[in-house]
Design an enzyme around this catalytic site. Structure first.
Site, short mmCIF file in Angstrom:
data_model
loop_
_atom_site.label_atom_id
_atom_site.label_comp_id
_atom_site.label_asym_id
_atom_site.label_seq_id
_atom_site.Cartn_x
_atom_site.Cartn_y
_atom_site.Cartn_z
N GLY A 232 34.03 77.40 29.90
CA GLY A 232 33.52 76.93 28.47
C GLY A 232 32.23 76.40 28.40
CB SER A 233 30.03 75.05 25.73
OG SER A 233 31.04 74.33 24.94
CB THR A 236 33.83 72.67 24.49
OG1 THR A 236 33.43 73.14 23.42
CG2 THR A 236 35.20 72.74 24.57
N GLY A 237 33.19 71.15 27.43
CA GLY A 237 33.82 70.56 28.85
C GLY A 237 33.92 69.03 28.92
CD GLU A 254 32.01 79.20 34.74
OE1 GLU A 254 31.02 78.75 34.24
OE2 GLU A 254 32.75 80.32 34.51
CB CYS A 288 29.28 81.68 32.76
SG CYS A 288 30.23 82.39 34.04
#
Length: 480
Positions: A232-233, A236-237, A254, A288
């Site tokens: 994800g982003s 958020t990561g 990732e 991505c």
């Protein structure tokens, strides 16, 4: 061919289909029309706790660990076979809740089966080693599962990404609680159905759809989670990593990219144009590792941009159900964000060569978009669009090309287009990226490790190397 998808979907917990405890549902929208097509039972803290409890119970029973590795592999083959029976429904779901083309929907099924069969074949090949320590001592290593693996997968490819994470977890003896993305949750419930039909042990795979701030936050912070896989982003990561750090939980992360394709003057420009166009327009740029930056020798900028414009102009834009080449972006929220970033590029002085504004029709469609006269410090050269937007940055020397390519916070993928092998290898050696594609984009397959450097994350998915992220090493020393 399935034309109608189910209107209501439940979460899959402990081998059962479960409604939300508070009765809430999440609406699912077709990005090609902006209309509601289904509802999903909204999972929150109660459902996540149920799922983690089931996964913990299954893990502690050692049901998977007591199976032979080959038997765990056979489970993956059985799931893949069941997906054959669900392929038409999955493809329709991918078109209607994810915005994929019809060919793209079926390709998602095939890719998912490739992951399941690849890791099914790897189940009995993850081996420890014997370490010589001298006469009278036997020392060896074995791989241990972590326990309950929490997995949060992205909306752009939930089915294959979810399947590869589940497969790696199960063949190494872990159990899984997976949070499906609220923007495109449906294909993962069909994967759960395939697991159910394949007689995967109850509690080994649990799939819950919920909002990130509720289900996602509860999942990664749960006391009985032993391992986290997140795609994800970056923002958020970071939240996931903070939750993991509180309890020292290992993670595979990732977090996206801003990948650069370097094109030298000696490259086959027709081939480069085809590959870069495919690299930025596939799934409307919502990948991505999309080829979102074109770093090109100044002497060929005009020629290559015109070739890419021509390639892009041949792509039809519209609903996947209509057989179009390029579908919508996932949501109004995402489309508005891309448009705002395009506006910022124009304000900073970049030249908008084509696209940049939504199509005047229902749904969330942005046509192929190209910016030239871009400098490396512009927002559009630094921030991830996650849409069909290519920015063009010229260079004069190989050193400058590498500096531009490495000049972001990301390090997921990069590409080099050249006929000069020495120059190509010199460039590859200096690029900071988890994977580098040469004279193509997305060279590789399920067999090749995938992951990032810098803020693109760490750990690897795909290939044999991915399995090492799902196990820890136990050393056994014996004095005879």
């Amino acid at each position: 061919m399935v034309t109608q998808i189910r209107s209501y979907w439940r979460n899959f917990i402990d081998g059962e289909w479960v409604d939300s405890s508070d009765g809430r549902t999440i609406p699912v929208t077709d990005p090609a029309t902006g209309r509601n097509i289904a509802h999903v039972a909204c999972g929150a803290a109660a459902e996540i706790d149920m799922a983690v409890t089931a996964a913990r119970r299954c893990f502690e029973s050692r049901r998977l660990q007591l199976m032979s590795p080959a038997s765990r592999g056979e489970l993956m083959f059985a799931i893949a076979e069941q997906l054959d029976l669900l392929a038409d429904e999955i493809a329709e779901v991918e078109i209607q809740d994810n915005g994929k083309t019809r060919a793209g929907g079926y390709n998602e099924v095939k890719l998912t089966q490739r992951y399941l069969r690849y890791y099914g074949g790897m189940a009995d090949k993850l081996e420890g080693r014997q370490i010589p320590l001298g006469d009278g001592i036997v020392d060896y290593t074995v791989h241990m599962p972590y326990g309950v693996s929490a997995q949060i997968v992205p909306w752009n490819g939930p089915l294959p990404v979810g399947a590869r994470s589940i497969a790696c977890a199960l063949i190494t003896g872990n159990t899984v609680v997976l949070k499906s993305p609220e923007d495109s949750p449906l294909s993962l419930f069909l994967l759960a159905e395939a697991c159910e039909r394949a007689s995967v042990p109850k509690g080994a795979v649990n799939i819950v759809c919920g909002y990130g701030q509720e289900a996602g936050a509860t999942l990664v912070g749960h006391k009985d989670i032993d391992h986290i896989v997140f795609t994800g982003s970056v923002e958020t990561g970071k939240s996931v990593l903070r939750a993991a750090a509180e309890r020292v939980i290992p993670c595979v992360m990732e977090l996206g990219g801003k990948s650069a394709a370097i094109v030298y003057a000696d490259a086959d420009l027709d081939d480069a144009a085809r590959n870069i166009t495919r690299g930025i327009l596939h799934h409307s740029g919502q990948i991505c590792s999309a080829a979102s930056r074109l770093v090109v020798n100044r002497s060929i900028v005009g020629t290559l941009v015109e070739k890419i414009r021509a390639e892009a102009a041949r792509r039809s834009v519209g609903p996947g159900a209509d057989g179009c080449d390029m579908g919508p972006v996932i949501s109004e929220r995402q489309l508005s964000r891309i448009e705002a970033l395009c506006d910022a590029g124009v304000a900073e002085g970049a030249t908008l060569e084509m696209g940049g504004k939504r199509l005047d029709r229902e749904g969330y469609f942005l046509p192929p978009t190209i910016f030239t006269n871009v400098s490396p410090d512009m927002r559009i050269a630094q921030e991830e669009f996650f849409g069909p937007v290519l920015v063009v940055l010229p260079f004069d020397t190989p050193e400058e090309a590498v500096a531009i390519a490495n000049g972001t916070d990301y390090g997921l993928a990069a590409g080099v287009f050249s006929r000069d092998l020495k120059l190509t290898l010199w460039t590859v050696d200096r690029l900071v990226a988890g994977q580098v594609y040469v004279n193509d984009w997305w060279v590789g397959g399920v067999e090749t490790p995938f992951g990032g450097a810098r803020r693109s994350g760490y750990g690897r998915e795909k290939g044999q190397e991915a399995l090492l992220g799902y196990v820890q090493t136990k050393n056994v020393g014996i004095r005879l």
